[in-house]
Scaffold this active site. Sequence first.
Site, PDB file in Angstrom:
ATOM      1  N   TYR A   1       0.849  -1.193   0.000  1.00  0.00           N
ATOM      2  CA  TYR A   1       0.000   0.000   0.000  1.00  0.00           C
ATOM      3  C   TYR A   1       0.886   1.244   0.000  1.00  0.00           C
ATOM      4  O   TYR A   1       1.303   1.745   1.049  1.00  0.00           O
ATOM      5  CB  TYR A   1      -0.908   0.017   1.230  1.00  0.00           C
ATOM      6  CG  TYR A   1      -1.970  -1.049   1.256  1.00  0.00           C
ATOM      7  CD1 TYR A   1      -2.307  -1.795   0.129  1.00  0.00           C
ATOM      8  CD2 TYR A   1      -2.663  -1.327   2.434  1.00  0.00           C
ATOM      9  CE1 TYR A   1      -3.287  -2.775   0.166  1.00  0.00           C
ATOM     10  CE2 TYR A   1      -3.656  -2.303   2.486  1.00  0.00           C
ATOM     11  CZ  TYR A   1      -3.960  -3.024   1.352  1.00  0.00           C
ATOM     12  OH  TYR A   1      -4.928  -3.989   1.405  1.00  0.00           O
TER      13      TYR A   1
ATOM     14  N   HIS B   1      -0.987 -11.992   0.781  1.00  0.00           N
ATOM     15  CA  HIS B   1      -1.875 -11.008   0.168  1.00  0.00           C
ATOM     16  C   HIS B   1      -2.649 -11.575  -1.025  1.00  0.00           C
ATOM     17  O   HIS B   1      -3.815 -11.248  -1.223  1.00  0.00           O
ATOM     18  CB  HIS B   1      -1.057  -9.795  -0.270  1.00  0.00           C
ATOM     19  CG  HIS B   1      -1.853  -8.541  -0.385  1.00  0.00           C
ATOM     20  ND1 HIS B   1      -1.294  -7.291  -0.311  1.00  0.00           N
ATOM     21  CD2 HIS B   1      -3.170  -8.316  -0.581  1.00  0.00           C
ATOM     22  CE1 HIS B   1      -2.223  -6.366  -0.437  1.00  0.00           C
ATOM     23  NE2 HIS B   1      -3.379  -6.960  -0.624  1.00  0.00           N
TER      24      HIS B   1
ATOM     25  N   SER C   1     -13.268  -4.091   1.246  1.00  0.00           N
ATOM     26  CA  SER C   1     -14.183  -3.355   0.349  1.00  0.00           C
ATOM     27  C   SER C   1     -15.644  -3.679   0.662  1.00  0.00           C
ATOM     28  O   SER C   1     -16.429  -3.977  -0.235  1.00  0.00           O
ATOM     29  CB  SER C   1     -13.876  -3.687  -1.115  1.00  0.00           C
ATOM     30  OG  SER C   1     -12.582  -3.274  -1.469  1.00  0.00           O
ATOM     31  N   PRO C   2     -16.045  -3.607   1.935  1.00  0.00           N
ATOM     32  CA  PRO C   2     -17.415  -3.972   2.307  1.00  0.00           C
ATOM     33  C   PRO C   2     -18.464  -2.983   1.804  1.00  0.00           C
ATOM     34  O   PRO C   2     -19.658  -3.289   1.819  1.00  0.00           O
ATOM     35  CB  PRO C   2     -17.370  -3.989   3.838  1.00  0.00           C
ATOM     36  CG  PRO C   2     -16.312  -2.997   4.191  1.00  0.00           C
ATOM     37  CD  PRO C   2     -15.263  -3.170   3.127  1.00  0.00           C
TER      38      PRO C   2
ATOM     39  N   GLY D   1     -16.994   2.296  -1.973  1.00  0.00           N
ATOM     40  CA  GLY D   1     -17.768   3.516  -1.805  1.00  0.00           C
ATOM     41  C   GLY D   1     -19.104   3.536  -2.514  1.00  0.00           C
ATOM     42  O   GLY D   1     -19.951   4.397  -2.239  1.00  0.00           O
TER      43      GLY D   1
ATOM     44  N   GLY E   1     -23.742   5.544  -1.697  1.00  0.00           N
ATOM     45  CA  GLY E   1     -24.629   6.385  -2.493  1.00  0.00           C
ATOM     46  C   GLY E   1     -24.057   7.767  -2.758  1.00  0.00           C
ATOM     47  O   GLY E   1     -24.717   8.625  -3.346  1.00  0.00           O
TER      48      GLY E   1
END
Length: 312
Positions: A43, A116, A194-195, A199, A203
């Site tokens: 990252y 990973h 990434s739940p 994004g 909404g």
Amino acid sequence: MIGLGCMGLSHASGIPIPREEAIKTLREAHEIGYDFYDTAECYTGIYPDGSIAYNEEAVGEAIKPFRKDIVLCTKFGVKHMGDHLEFDSSPETIRKSLEGSLKKLQTDYIDIYYQHRIDPKVEPETIASVMKELIVEGKIKAWGISETSEEYLRRAHAVCPVTVIENRYSMMARWHENLMPVCQELGITYVAFSPLANGALTGAYQSKNDFASSEQDFRPNMPQYSEEGIKKTNELLDVVSKIAEKHRATNAQVSLAWMINKYDFIIPIPGSRKLKRLQSNFQAGNLELSKEEIKEIDDKLSTIEFKVFGGH
């Protein structure tokens, strides 16, 4: 429980925020109640002055005052090579990566050390054997696998018990649901990255133009932000927002509560650069949805086929 995904502070979400600002955000997250921090060796981003933003360095500096009070997770085995990922999980690379991560994180042990991505050149038994050695040496407390398959997980687990897997999972990315019974059977925690579908489930984004223009922001090119993707997302959010309104909650909170109400062994790890969103996400851990509300969402999901980043 809601964990903290630290990636977006310096990687894949636009130009990295200044290091001191990242440190401040990570410390404020702990004050909110976060005690599960997720980062990775790969990252990284580029600051405006051309220097490298190492996510692990910001995390390491931030957590020094409360290191023993949190679960610290990092990962090895991936390099970003422009338009593709390069995998290397050789035993030599694992040990070299671990030493680098320990130095950047300013700690002498990692709570959960993840492979990973699966490296097709290395057998899972080999990885598990190295993890067993590192646990004995006290350099890691436990280990996990990110984006694993059932077969790979079972083979690795037979050599050295896997504590956690970290796979993509959200309302819009459910292709790993076959692993839920496996996790339950083996007593493994499922960490959902990434739940919020990068994004989309908030909404907040209704067009690619809603993102700041930056080559370091991967989101505008994700399929969920195509014209068709946004249309499908909004169709789902029509249902989610009605449930959110009943609970005086946000779409994001309902999206997180949906999974933790279904599975008691799942930890979603949303991330944000904004304190208000970090607070809101954390509060989702207290939101109880009824079986009827969960079914209403699931029934809607069965009628829509999503294409999201990392999907089939």
